[in-house]
Each structure stands twice: as C-alpha cells, then as structure tokens.
Motif scaffolding. Structure first.
Motif, PDB file in Angstrom:
ATOM      1  N   ALA B 359     104.491 100.048  96.294  1.00 39.42           N
ATOM      2  CA  ALA B 359     105.607 100.699  95.613  1.00 39.42           C
ATOM      3  C   ALA B 359     105.437 100.658  94.103  1.00 39.42           C
ATOM      4  O   ALA B 359     104.969  99.664  93.531  1.00 39.42           O
ATOM      5  CB  ALA B 359     106.914 100.029  96.008  1.00 39.42           C
ATOM      6  N   LEU B 360     105.824 101.769  93.466  1.00 36.39           N
ATOM      7  CA  LEU B 360     105.838 101.871  92.003  1.00 36.39           C
ATOM      8  C   LEU B 360     107.271 101.809  91.482  1.00 36.39           C
ATOM      9  O   LEU B 360     107.502 101.496  90.320  1.00 36.39           O
ATOM     10  CB  LEU B 360     105.201 103.199  91.565  1.00 36.39           C
ATOM     11  CG  LEU B 360     103.717 103.371  91.873  1.00 36.39           C
ATOM     12  CD1 LEU B 360     103.382 104.826  92.146  1.00 36.39           C
ATOM     13  CD2 LEU B 360     102.892 102.827  90.722  1.00 36.39           C
ATOM     14  N   GLU B 361     108.220 102.145  92.363  1.00 34.15           N
ATOM     15  CA  GLU B 361     109.622 102.205  91.946  1.00 34.15           C
ATOM     16  C   GLU B 361     110.503 101.536  92.986  1.00 34.15           C
ATOM     17  O   GLU B 361     110.162 101.475  94.164  1.00 34.15           O
ATOM     18  CB  GLU B 361     110.079 103.678  91.848  1.00 34.15           C
ATOM     19  CG  GLU B 361     109.421 104.472  90.761  1.00 34.15           C
ATOM     20  CD  GLU B 361     109.852 105.942  90.792  1.00 34.15           C
ATOM     21  OE1 GLU B 361     110.905 106.250  91.409  1.00 34.15           O
ATOM     22  OE2 GLU B 361     109.131 106.756  90.207  1.00 34.15           O
ATOM     23  N   CYS B 362     111.667 101.053  92.511  1.00 37.45           N
ATOM     24  CA  CYS B 362     112.687 100.605  93.434  1.00 37.45           C
ATOM     25  C   CYS B 362     114.056 101.000  92.904  1.00 37.45           C
ATOM     26  O   CYS B 362     114.265 101.013  91.685  1.00 37.45           O
ATOM     27  CB  CYS B 362     112.605  99.095  93.667  1.00 37.45           C
ATOM     28  SG  CYS B 362     112.972  98.114  92.233  1.00 37.45           S
ATOM     29  N   ASN B 363     114.941 101.342  93.801  1.00 40.88           N
ATOM     30  CA  ASN B 363     116.281 101.811  93.454  1.00 40.88           C
ATOM     31  C   ASN B 363     116.263 102.839  92.315  1.00 40.88           C
ATOM     32  O   ASN B 363     117.080 102.811  91.402  1.00 40.88           O
ATOM     33  CB  ASN B 363     117.195 100.633  93.094  1.00 40.88           C
ATOM     34  CG  ASN B 363     117.560  99.822  94.343  1.00 40.88           C
ATOM     35  OD1 ASN B 363     117.491 100.336  95.465  1.00 40.88           O
ATOM     36  ND2 ASN B 363     117.946  98.568  94.160  1.00 40.88           N
ATOM     37  N   GLY B 364     115.263 103.753  92.348  1.00 44.14           N
ATOM     38  CA  GLY B 364     115.209 104.867  91.409  1.00 44.14           C
ATOM     39  C   GLY B 364     114.661 104.526  90.030  1.00 44.14           C
ATOM     40  O   GLY B 364     114.686 105.363  89.124  1.00 44.14           O
ATOM     41  N   GLU B 365     114.150 103.309  89.837  1.00 44.45           N
ATOM     42  CA  GLU B 365     113.603 102.934  88.527  1.00 44.45           C
ATOM     43  C   GLU B 365     112.187 102.399  88.689  1.00 44.45           C
ATOM     44  O   GLU B 365     111.809 101.951  89.768  1.00 44.45           O
ATOM     45  CB  GLU B 365     114.445 101.817  87.881  1.00 44.45           C
ATOM     46  CG  GLU B 365     115.848 102.229  87.519  1.00 44.45           C
ATOM     47  CD  GLU B 365     116.680 101.024  87.079  1.00 44.45           C
ATOM     48  OE1 GLU B 365     116.095 100.027  86.608  1.00 44.45           O
ATOM     49  OE2 GLU B 365     117.910 101.088  87.235  1.00 44.45           O
ATOM     50  N   ARG B 366     111.440 102.407  87.560  1.00 41.09           N
ATOM     51  CA  ARG B 366     110.136 101.760  87.577  1.00 41.09           C
ATOM     52  C   ARG B 366     110.340 100.286  87.917  1.00 41.09           C
ATOM     53  O   ARG B 366     111.300  99.669  87.441  1.00 41.09           O
ATOM     54  CB  ARG B 366     109.529 101.893  86.168  1.00 41.09           C
ATOM     55  CG  ARG B 366     108.071 101.555  86.086  1.00 41.09           C
ATOM     56  CD  ARG B 366     107.661 101.281  84.649  1.00 41.09           C
ATOM     57  NE  ARG B 366     107.964  99.892  84.316  1.00 41.09           N
ATOM     58  CZ  ARG B 366     107.593  99.303  83.180  1.00 41.09           C
ATOM     59  NH1 ARG B 366     106.975  99.995  82.256  1.00 41.09           N
ATOM     60  NH2 ARG B 366     107.888  98.040  82.960  1.00 41.09           N
ATOM     61  N   GLY B 372     107.466  92.908  90.547  1.00 43.01           N
ATOM     62  CA  GLY B 372     106.077  93.170  90.886  1.00 43.01           C
ATOM     63  C   GLY B 372     105.379  94.270  90.111  1.00 43.01           C
ATOM     64  O   GLY B 372     104.301  94.699  90.525  1.00 43.01           O
ATOM     65  N   TYR B 373     105.972  94.759  88.977  1.00 40.55           N
ATOM     66  CA  TYR B 373     105.292  95.792  88.193  1.00 40.55           C
ATOM     67  C   TYR B 373     103.877  95.351  87.883  1.00 40.55           C
ATOM     68  O   TYR B 373     103.682  94.179  87.573  1.00 40.55           O
ATOM     69  CB  TYR B 373     106.068  96.065  86.883  1.00 40.55           C
ATOM     70  CG  TYR B 373     105.356  97.016  85.958  1.00 40.55           C
ATOM     71  CD1 TYR B 373     105.480  98.391  86.131  1.00 40.55           C
ATOM     72  CD2 TYR B 373     104.521  96.534  84.941  1.00 40.55           C
ATOM     73  CE1 TYR B 373     104.798  99.268  85.299  1.00 40.55           C
ATOM     74  CE2 TYR B 373     103.831  97.402  84.120  1.00 40.55           C
ATOM     75  CZ  TYR B 373     103.963  98.763  84.296  1.00 40.55           C
ATOM     76  OH  TYR B 373     103.288  99.637  83.501  1.00 40.55           O
ATOM     77  N   PRO B 374     102.898  96.148  87.964  1.00 34.26           N
ATOM     78  CA  PRO B 374     102.936  97.601  88.145  1.00 34.26           C
ATOM     79  C   PRO B 374     103.050  98.088  89.604  1.00 34.26           C
ATOM     80  O   PRO B 374     103.463  99.212  89.830  1.00 34.26           O
ATOM     81  CB  PRO B 374     101.595  98.038  87.561  1.00 34.26           C
ATOM     82  CG  PRO B 374     100.710  96.850  87.702  1.00 34.26           C
ATOM     83  CD  PRO B 374     101.572  95.650  87.613  1.00 34.26           C
ATOM     84  N   LEU B 375     102.681  97.233  90.565  1.00 36.79           N
ATOM     85  CA  LEU B 375     102.582  97.734  91.930  1.00 36.79           C
ATOM     86  C   LEU B 375     102.862  96.582  92.880  1.00 36.79           C
ATOM     87  O   LEU B 375     102.335  95.485  92.697  1.00 36.79           O
ATOM     88  CB  LEU B 375     101.142  98.228  92.162  1.00 36.79           C
ATOM     89  CG  LEU B 375     100.834  99.114  93.360  1.00 36.79           C
ATOM     90  CD1 LEU B 375     101.560 100.444  93.220  1.00 36.79           C
ATOM     91  CD2 LEU B 375      99.318  99.352  93.425  1.00 36.79           C
ATOM     92  N   ARG B 376     103.714  96.832  93.898  1.00 37.43           N
ATOM     93  CA  ARG B 376     103.932  95.755  94.866  1.00 37.43           C
ATOM     94  C   ARG B 376     103.840  96.294  96.282  1.00 37.43           C
ATOM     95  O   ARG B 376     104.094  97.473  96.532  1.00 37.43           O
ATOM     96  CB  ARG B 376     105.291  95.098  94.662  1.00 37.43           C
ATOM     97  CG  ARG B 376     106.434  95.858  95.310  1.00 37.43           C
ATOM     98  CD  ARG B 376     107.697  95.028  95.358  1.00 37.43           C
ATOM     99  NE  ARG B 376     107.543  93.851  96.200  1.00 37.43           N
ATOM    100  CZ  ARG B 376     108.377  92.830  96.171  1.00 37.43           C
ATOM    101  NH1 ARG B 376     109.384  92.819  95.327  1.00 37.43           N
ATOM    102  NH2 ARG B 376     108.196  91.808  96.975  1.00 37.43           N
ATOM    103  N   LEU B 377     103.506  95.387  97.167  1.00 34.56           N
ATOM    104  CA  LEU B 377     103.496  95.729  98.586  1.00 34.56           C
ATOM    105  C   LEU B 377     104.914  95.630  99.119  1.00 34.56           C
ATOM    106  O   LEU B 377     105.645  94.702  98.780  1.00 34.56           O
ATOM    107  CB  LEU B 377     102.592  94.732  99.322  1.00 34.56           C
ATOM    108  CG  LEU B 377     102.584  94.833 100.849  1.00 34.56           C
ATOM    109  CD1 LEU B 377     101.970  96.153 101.301  1.00 34.56           C
ATOM    110  CD2 LEU B 377     101.804  93.665 101.446  1.00 34.56           C
TER     111      LEU B 377
END
Lengths: 149, 396
Positions: B359-366, B372-377
């Motif tokens: 994932a790159l985004e959660c709840n509509g935001e980066r 976990g920015y930049p990327l999380r499982l």
C-alpha cells in the motif's frame, strides 16, 4: 487426624490417573519448549516469575482480600454491607487492572496512540459508574424485598 | 497387617498437630460465602475462558511461526481480528474469574493434613504451576498489551510456553475435580442455601464476580469492538486514535528507519527466484494499476481497526517479475533484518489474494511514516506484526 465433615473434595479414580498422565505430558512439553528456547524464555527468570506469581497471590493478594473482609464484617453492619462488599470487589478488580495504565509504565514518547487516554480520569469514571450501578441494583432489590414482605 | 503398618507409616509421616497454627487452624476462615459450589461455578467459567485463550493463542503462534503442515488461509479477511480480539478479551475477563475462584478455594491451601496419599500429593503439587501459571499468564498479558515489559525474557516465548505448562496443570486439576461438578451444582446441594447474614449472599458473590467480569470487559473491549469505543475508559488503545485515524504499533523512529524511509533514492526490489528482477521507484509503483481494499489491521495486542488501503497488488508485482507460480514470498522491511518482525512471509494463499497489497495510501492519504511510508504490506487475515511496514524488498 481431624474428622472430615464434607465429602472428600478430590476423586482419585481412573479419570484422575488418565488426566494426570495427559496433563503431565503437556506440562513436560511446555517445560521442554521453554528449556529448548532458553535464549528467549530465560528459564530461570520464567520459573521465578511462575513461582513468584503464586507467592504474590497467596502471600499478598489473598490475605489482603481476607483482611478487608474481616474489617468490613466488624465495621459495616446492616443491609449496607452486601453492597459495600460488592462494590469493593468490582472496584478492586478495576483498580488492579488499571495500575499499568494509570502509571503509564509502557508509555513511549514518540507513540501517542499507545495508552492514549487519561486513565486516572477513566478509572475514576469507571469506578463511579460501577458503584452507581451496584447501588441501583441493591436499592431495587431491597425495595422489591420490602414490598414482598 | 499390611494396611495397619501402612497407616502407622502414614501417620508417622504426617506433621504433628502442634504445627497447626495460624491459617492452618480449623475454622481459621469464616466466610460463609466461600462454598464448593462457588469454586465449581467459577472453575467451569475459567475452564471456558482459558480454553478460548489457549486455542486462540496457539493459533496466533502457529500463524506467526508456521510449521510445514500448517497453512493459514487469507480468507475470511477478518478472522484473525476475531480470534486475537477474543484472546485478549477473554484473558481480561478471566481476571475477576480467577481472583474469585482463588478466593473461594484459598482455605484449601492450608488444609490439614497437607497431603493424604500419593494421588493427593500429585494433585496438590500440580496446583503450583496451575496457580502460578494462571496468575503469570494474565499478569504478563495485561502488562504486554500496555507495553510494560518488567522482565528479561521475550514475552511471546515465555507467555507461549508458560501456557502449555498451565494447561497441562489444568488437565491434571480437571481429572481430580471433575467428579465434584455435578453434586456441587445439584439444587439439593447445601451450598445452594444462603446463610442469614448482612453480607453478600452466596448467589450475590457469584453475581458480583459476573458483574466485575462484565465491567472490565465493557471498559476495555472497545479497543477492538468499534461500537463500544466510547466505553473504552481502560482500553490501552482506541481504534480511531493515531495518525490517519488508527493506532501505531511501532514508530519509524523506534524502528530506526526514518532516514531510509525518507530517502528520495528509495527503491523497491523484487528478487530471488524471479526471472526478471525488478527495482522500482515510488513513481514506478504509482504508475502501476492501483487497487483499493478495506481491510482490518489487527494487532497481537488485541486492538483492531478497519482501514481503507490503496496500492499495488502483490500478485501483479510477482507476475511482472515472472515469479514461479507456486512461490512464497518474503517481504522485508528497511529495518535491520536481524531484528524481530522486520520481515514476514506471504504463503501462496496470501501472496495470491487479490486484496494483498503493497500500500502507498491509507484512508485517502499518503501513508504516514509511522504507518510504513513509503510502502507497507497489507493483506487479509494477517496479524498486524506480519503486515510489514517500510517495505524494501520482496524475496521470492
């Protein structure tokens, strides 16, 4: 030897020996697991905690509860006593559980989402809500008993 | 003759009555509320909660340390949230049950004579791991969900192996006491009658323990049951409290990845037994087909929250890299790989589930850096500690 007034409180038939064998094997599996991963379980520490937990309960928690009961029996008489006992038991459980929350032992400055509440206030509200509910329950029970009499 | 000789031996082994002092005296404990019936009722309740705790706990252990015969499915998506939520909630509910039970049987600790025969000795000795284990499991569980670690062992290992020891002792105890249940619960049992005192009645004592169990559950279970969040006065977490509206388990700072995660040169690499190893920048990932999924994040600590995630499907990345069809994949974080929970395994089911995303985004935001920015499982039906954050590598 003292005379047993109650029937014996343990039955040692075939079921006991079956369970003692099975349970003993399960316990040994647990001990083996703890010993074979000694780096993670630190067996001496773990054993200290296991025995210590029993000592803390039997040597501190239970005597304090018994002593409180004795004091209560001497000091509080009349129909109020049952509700006070009930209230102290429920409050005692909530207070005991809340110790690490109120003290905030695990707080991490960079993680405000961990232990986010004001737990002193939370505990106070919980105690008031629980006590008030207990008061209402005992009040209603007393009124019903009176109207039935 | 033999029997007589045995008795003399037993009598000789018994401690003399002059040692019978303090709580060992007859009649030292006076409460009329303490009955065998109370011990049996609370024992049965604990039998249920401890069984639920044990089964859900072993399950969580198997999911995180899967042996070859164990395959945890990726569906239903919210199953782990329920099993782990139950584990923590029934553990918390067991606190008043255990305290009530131990109070009801406390005088038996001082029974006289202490031991009557071999079977009795076995039964009494097994009470030490049973009582010590039960108190330890509840104490260490509560301490751990509040992140208080007043010990030198690793909590998961100690809690897990202590549970086996405790359950073994419980089985021995059940074998010794099973015969008591029916008579103690019979309506004709003398315990069913109440003595006339001002204090709590026998029934009232059990209702009090039930009330305490209900209260402690009500004040904590909101950390996983969203509609009860408002009542979570004593919950270590609130499911809506944290960056982007849900809690953080480990922050980027405590994981030591802040600089690496913010590095503009960040690249995700897909390597191992793939035919086309990949090295992708954030822009490359954003240019790929994006997929959205609402999935719970369910922590081993018993809190959970529903979150809307958006990112790249893991299965798309595996296809792009020409990974062998039946491959498992290890997802590694930017964290030092020698640290616990710095990587997690996607078995075939999880790697190929269409909702398993990087994932790159959660709840509509980066993604926030602590999420976990930049990327999380993020995948369905996985413990939070296996939803690896700050993903750097997928090794097939």
């Amino acid at each position: 030897m003292s005379v047993q007034q109650e029937p014996p409180d343990t039955k040692f038939g075939p079921l006991f020996w079956l369970c003692a064998g099975t349970g003993g094997a399960v316990m040994l599996f647990g001990v083996w697991g703890a010993l074979s991963r000694a780096g993670a379980t630190r067996p001496v520490w773990l054993a200290t905690y296991l025995v210590g937990a029993a000592i803390v309960h039997d040597g501190i928690v239970a005597p304090v509860a018994c002593a409180t009961g004795v004091v209560l029996r001497r000091r509080v008489r009349g129909p109020l006593r049952a509700s006070v006992q009930c209230c102290l038991i429920v409050s005692g459980v909530l207070v005991l559980f809340s110790i690490p929350l109120v003290a905030g032992f695990g707080r991490q400055p960079d993680n405000p989402s961990l232990l986010p509440g004001n737990y002193t206030a939370g505990l106070a509200i919980a105690l008031v809500v629980a006590s008030a509910s207990i008061g209402v329950v005992f009040g209603l029970a007393r009124r019903r008993a009176r109207s039935e009499a | 003759m033999v029997r007589a000789a045995r008795r003399t031996l037993a009598e000789r082994l018994l401690p003399p009555d002059r040692l019978r002092v303090g709580p060992l005296r007859e009649g030292a404990f006076t409460s009329e509320v303490r009955t065998r019936r109370a011990g049996v009722v609370l024992g049965l309740a604990l039998g249920v909660t401890f069984t639920v705790c044990f089964v859900t706990g072993v399950l969580s252990h198997l999911i995180q340390n899967p042996p070859s015969w164990f395959n945890w499915p990726s569906r239903p998506a919210g199953l782990y949230r329920i099993t782990e939520g139950l584990h923590v909630a029934t553990g918390i509910a067991s606190i008043p049950l255990l305290l009530g039970k131990l109070w009801a049987v406390y005088p038996k600790l001082f029974r006289w004579p202490p031991v009557e025969n071999l079977a009795h000795a076995i039964e009494r000795i097994s009470l030490l791991p049973l009582v010590g284990g039960s108190v330890f499991l509840l104490f260490s569980g509560v301490a751990s969900i509040t992140r208080w670690n007043p010990w030198l062992f690793s909590f998961p290992a100690a809690h897990y192996w202590a549970a086996w020891i405790t359950i073994g002792a419980l089985i021995v105890h059940i074998g010794a006491k099973a015969g008591l249940v029916r008579p103690a619960l019979a309506p004709s049992s003398s315990d069913a009658e109440d003595p006339a005192t001002d204090g709590l009645s026998r029934r009232g004592f059990l209702w009090t323990i039930a009330g305490a169990t209900g209260a402690i559950t009500l004040f904590t279970v909101g950390q996983t049951v969203r509609p009860l969040e408002f009542a979570g006065l004593l919950a270590p977490r609130r499911p809506t409290e944290g960056p982007q509206g849900f809690p953080v388990n480990k922050t980027a700072r405590s994981a030591g990845v802040t600089d690496l995660a913010n590095d503009p040169a960040y690249r995700l690499s897909i390597e191992g037994t793939v035919r086309t190893p990949l090295s992708l920048s954030l822009d490359d990932l954003r240019a790929m087909p994006q997929h959205e999924a609402t999935l719970p994040i369910a922590c081993v600590d018993g809190w959970s929250a529903n979150v809307r995630w958006r990112g790249v499907r893991v299965v798309d990345l595996l296809d792009m890299a020409d990974a062998p069809f039946d491959a498992d994949a290890e997802v590694q974080s930017l964290q030092d790989q020698s640290k616990a929970y710095s990587s997690s395994l996607l078995n075939f089911d999880h790697a190929h589930d269409p909702d398993t995303l990087l994932a790159l985004e959660c709840n509509g935001e980066r993604l926030d850096i602590d999420h976990g920015y930049p990327l999380r499982l993020i995948g369905p039906n996985r413990p939070g500690v296996m939803q690896t954050k700050w993903v750097a590598k997928v090794v097939v």
